[in-house]
Design an enzyme around this catalytic site. Sequence first.
Site, PDB file in Angstrom:
ATOM      1  N   VAL A  77      29.989  45.385 -72.461  1.00 55.56           N
ATOM      2  CA  VAL A  77      31.172  44.784 -73.078  1.00 55.56           C
ATOM      3  C   VAL A  77      30.749  43.462 -73.713  1.00 55.56           C
ATOM      4  O   VAL A  77      30.118  42.632 -73.057  1.00 55.56           O
ATOM      5  CB  VAL A  77      32.249  44.544 -71.993  1.00 55.56           C
ATOM      6  CG1 VAL A  77      33.393  43.718 -72.533  1.00 55.56           C
ATOM      7  CG2 VAL A  77      32.755  45.868 -71.440  1.00 55.56           C
ATOM      8  N   CYS A  78      31.077  43.267 -74.971  1.00 52.04           N
ATOM      9  CA  CYS A  78      30.681  42.037 -75.665  1.00 52.04           C
ATOM     10  C   CYS A  78      31.384  40.825 -75.082  1.00 52.04           C
ATOM     11  O   CYS A  78      32.617  40.790 -74.992  1.00 52.04           O
ATOM     12  CB  CYS A  78      31.016  42.141 -77.152  1.00 52.04           C
ATOM     13  SG  CYS A  78      30.915  40.537 -77.969  1.00 52.04           S
ATOM     14  N   ILE A  79      30.605  39.821 -74.736  1.00 52.77           N
ATOM     15  CA  ILE A  79      31.189  38.655 -74.053  1.00 52.77           C
ATOM     16  C   ILE A  79      32.148  37.870 -74.947  1.00 52.77           C
ATOM     17  O   ILE A  79      33.227  37.463 -74.511  1.00 52.77           O
ATOM     18  CB  ILE A  79      30.089  37.732 -73.473  1.00 52.77           C
ATOM     19  CG1 ILE A  79      30.708  36.638 -72.609  1.00 52.77           C
ATOM     20  CG2 ILE A  79      29.219  37.120 -74.559  1.00 52.77           C
ATOM     21  CD1 ILE A  79      29.746  35.966 -71.677  1.00 52.77           C
ATOM     22  N   ALA A  82      35.242  39.832 -75.301  1.00 55.47           N
ATOM     23  CA  ALA A  82      35.885  39.970 -73.994  1.00 55.47           C
ATOM     24  C   ALA A  82      36.617  38.692 -73.591  1.00 55.47           C
ATOM     25  O   ALA A  82      37.723  38.738 -73.054  1.00 55.47           O
ATOM     26  CB  ALA A  82      34.853  40.343 -72.936  1.00 55.47           C
TER      27      ALA A  82
END
Lengths: 130, 100, 137
Positions: A77-79, A82
């Site tokens: 999941v892309c920080i 996110a």
Amino acid sequence: MKFGVVVNEGPYTHQASDSAYQFTKAALAKGHEITRVFFYHDGVNNGTRLTVPPQDDRNIQKNWTELGKEHDLDLVVCIAAAQRRGILDENEAKRQGKDADNIAEGFRISGLGQLIEAGIMSDRLVTFGD
Amino acid sequence: MSILHTVNKSPFQKDDLKSCLAHANEGDAVLMIEDGVYGAIAGTAASQDISNAKAGVYVLGADLAARGIAQDKVAEGISVVGYDGFVDLATEHSAVNSWL
Amino acid sequence: MQEETIKKFMYMNRKAPYGTIYALEALEVVLIGAAFDQDVSLAFLDDGVFQLVEGQDTDGIGVKNFSPAFRALGDYDVTKLFVEKESLEERGLSPDDLMELVWEDEDDDWAEKPSIRIVTRDELKSILGDQDVILSF
């Protein structure tokens, strides 16, 4: 062959995550390798464990978690995406002073560099979105 | 080198299919998925663009079936494939371009 | 991962800014991706050309104006921004309506060169056909 898969939309509103899941399953069934599934934009919402879909519907997050477990998939999941949308793991929740985290089992939060790296490592990068 | 293009929007609502077809080279493949499969129906406003296409045109059978589009409604020259065919198309071409 | 692998990365920009977040988050990928020393190009076609229009002022909508970040691309060695001529014309735009984006060519005494390259649909078609990785948002 090595495939990277990108999911740019959240679950349920858009078919993108379902399509990506079916594609990933089909690729694995054919003996291909999935280097990484990268969740970006609203796609990060696939990684919350707090969704409760109706019992007679598919559970998209669980589908990914289970497929991930079965095939040792790297679900990232892309920080940056996110953080905007409130998807946190324990470390991030602590770091940002939030009172809870919600990342689902089998998913991990990491940087956008992981998307570029998936493009470099994979023979094909396939994107699902809106 | 050749490209597999995917289109997931209805051509009656958005221009993605038109734009994709205009940017596809000979030897490329165009695969309609999700709401993109409405573009595969024979005798529609989108049919001319598809029959003029230099690329091979494919449609995902599972998305057709989900939308109640019988395979005999699919325009001539368009091949129906499953997800396994989607994977094969991706391996047969050197990159995948999703027209989102 | 082989470090010497250099692939041709193409970022497809087909969406207008502000109405949705795709354009901004695409630019974030480009900026991060610049650190990977790949052969990077950006394509602006369809409504994506609106991202480059000069004079964006977002004060009234309460959203961050991210267009200045395009000016930084040259410093990140992202110097190939292909803008499709037909997409501009269909939208009543000319190259003069776009931001002036430049990069400094170290092999040419740091001469400032334009990053935006106006290409025809046919030219863009062959550029797209030559890519290893195509990222769409």
